[in-house]
Design a protein around this motif. Structure first.
Motif, short mmCIF file in Angstrom:
data_model
loop_
_atom_site.label_atom_id
_atom_site.label_comp_id
_atom_site.label_asym_id
_atom_site.label_seq_id
_atom_site.Cartn_x
_atom_site.Cartn_y
_atom_site.Cartn_z
N ALA A 81 4.64 -8.09 3.48
CA ALA A 81 6.16 -9.05 3.58
C ALA A 81 7.44 -7.90 3.43
CB ALA A 81 6.33 -9.91 2.49
N GLY A 82 7.06 -7.21 2.52
CA GLY A 82 8.27 -5.90 2.42
C GLY A 82 7.88 -4.83 3.57
N LEU A 83 6.68 -4.56 4.11
CA LEU A 83 6.57 -3.68 5.11
C LEU A 83 7.02 -4.26 6.41
CD1 LEU A 83 5.44 -1.14 6.33
CD2 LEU A 83 3.18 -2.15 6.47
N ALA A 84 7.05 -5.48 6.55
CA ALA A 84 7.49 -6.55 7.64
C ALA A 84 9.15 -6.29 7.72
CB ALA A 84 7.29 -7.92 7.61
N VAL A 85 9.68 -6.40 6.51
CA VAL A 85 11.16 -6.31 6.54
C VAL A 85 11.54 -5.07 6.72
CG1 VAL A 85 13.18 -6.19 4.90
CG2 VAL A 85 11.56 -8.16 4.81
N TRP A 86 10.81 -4.05 6.34
CA TRP A 86 11.37 -2.56 6.43
C TRP A 86 11.12 -2.26 7.84
CZ3 TRP A 86 14.14 1.28 5.27
CH2 TRP A 86 13.75 2.46 5.26
N LYS A 87 9.97 -2.63 8.54
CA LYS A 87 9.69 -2.36 10.14
C LYS A 87 10.94 -2.89 11.02
CE LYS A 87 5.08 -0.81 10.39
NZ LYS A 87 3.74 -0.81 11.29
N SER A 88 11.22 -4.20 10.44
CA SER A 88 12.24 -4.97 11.13
C SER A 88 13.53 -4.12 11.18
CB SER A 88 12.52 -6.18 10.74
OG SER A 88 11.37 -7.27 10.63
N VAL A 89 13.98 -3.71 10.08
CA VAL A 89 15.31 -2.66 9.83
C VAL A 89 15.26 -1.86 10.79
CG1 VAL A 89 16.47 -1.34 8.53
CG2 VAL A 89 15.52 -3.59 7.66
N LEU A 90 13.85 -0.96 10.76
CA LEU A 90 13.70 0.44 11.55
C LEU A 90 13.75 0.16 13.12
CD1 LEU A 90 10.91 1.91 9.36
CD2 LEU A 90 13.07 2.76 9.49
N LEU B 247 5.25 -11.05 10.40
CA LEU B 247 4.62 -11.17 9.44
C LEU B 247 2.99 -11.07 9.93
CD1 LEU B 247 5.84 -13.54 6.49
CD2 LEU B 247 5.53 -11.02 6.51
N GLY B 248 2.71 -11.90 10.73
CA GLY B 248 1.39 -12.11 11.21
C GLY B 248 0.88 -10.60 11.93
N ARG B 249 1.90 -10.12 12.71
CA ARG B 249 1.36 -8.73 13.27
C ARG B 249 1.09 -7.74 12.46
NH1 ARG B 249 5.47 -8.27 18.75
NH2 ARG B 249 5.47 -10.69 19.24
N VAL B 250 2.19 -7.67 11.41
CA VAL B 250 1.88 -6.71 10.13
C VAL B 250 0.78 -6.75 9.37
CG1 VAL B 250 3.00 -5.43 8.07
CG2 VAL B 250 4.38 -6.02 10.29
N ARG B 251 0.48 -8.18 9.14
CA ARG B 251 -0.59 -8.62 8.41
C ARG B 251 -2.00 -8.07 9.15
NH1 ARG B 251 -4.46 -12.68 7.92
NH2 ARG B 251 -5.01 -13.09 5.68
N THR B 252 -2.14 -8.32 10.23
CA THR B 252 -3.30 -7.86 11.26
C THR B 252 -3.48 -6.35 11.20
OG1 THR B 252 -2.88 -9.89 12.87
CG2 THR B 252 -4.25 -8.15 13.56
#
Length: 237
Positions: free
Chosen positions: A34-43, A93-98
């Motif tokens: 979840a944190g990685l998904a937030v970080w990638k969204s910002v980037l 979230l789904g894409r980052v999880r995969t």
């Protein structure tokens, strides 16, 4: 690229951290994903590019020959995610999880082997494939490491060197919540810019906790004061 770096502290309150943990559980993902998904969204929003590779260090001690060997064993894992199509955060979230689960399945493949096989154009001043890093650690299950007569605790160090353009690291501290640092290359960014990136991470996190179906393009990067300055002050200057 130069190695000079610095760090800016970042922290979430216990209430925010607990809400984030509950949200991750409800979405059936780890807090790291979840944190990685937030970080990638910002980037992605800041860079304008739809595909982003973020590296993360993973424990290399699961290899049978290493558990009882003294030393520091981490393997850098590059995680590439395509966020094209203006997805909702739930879809992100789904894409980052995969992506993450696929990488976990091959975490024992040394990073050097990936570079050797793919043969990217090399620049000895930077790490290939990984210029931005994300790390989120839960607290140790058995507390901090201890030995007879020795007490250990986390200690803040100001970095003067860095391997990466940016490195976001968060740690769960039971007494205070999530805390950590944003490490950055000082020849690329200044402290004011990094403080703004920290706030953007917090704003995006708050937005997706409130509504995970918000689209990437709708995630806020400006505070109300900043938005007022841009819309009402700068536009009429």
């Amino acid at each position: 690229q130069t190695p000079w770096g610095a760090r800016r502290r970042i922290a979430l309150t216990m209430a925010q951290a607990e809400e984030f943990r509950a949200f991750s559980k409800a979405m059936d993902v780890t807090m790291f994903i979840a944190g990685l998904a937030v970080w990638k969204s910002v980037l992605v929003r800041l860079s304008g590019q739809e595909k982003f590779i973020v590296g993360t260090p993973m424990n290399y001690r699961q290899i049978l020959d290493l558990p009882h060997v003294l030393g520091f064993y981490l393997n850098q894992i590059p995680l590439s995610t395509d966020l094209s199509g203006d997805p909702t955060f739930r879809e992100i979230l789904g894409r980052v999880r995969t992506t993450s689960l696929g990488a976990y399945a091959h975490h024992d493949l040394p990073f050097a082997k990936i570079v050797e096989r793919l043969r990217p154009e090399r620049d000895l001043s930077r790490v290939p494939y990984t210029q931005v890093v994300f790390l989120l650690l839960d607290p140790p299950q058995q507390g901090w490491a201890s030995m007879p007569g020795v007490e250990s605790r986390p200690y803040w160090l100001d970095a003067q060197r860095t391997q990466f353009d940016m490195n976001m690291a968060l740690f769960w501290v039971e007494e205070t919540g999530l805390t950590g640092m944003l490490e950055y290359n000082t020849d690329l960014f200044d402290a004011v810019t990094m403080d703004r990136v920290k706030e953007q991470f917090r704003m995006v996190l708050a937005a997706v906790l409130a509504d995970p179906d918000r689209r990437l393009s709708d995630l806020p990067l400006l505070s109300e004061a900043q938005r007022h300055q841009v819309v009402h002050e700068w536009s009429t200057a």
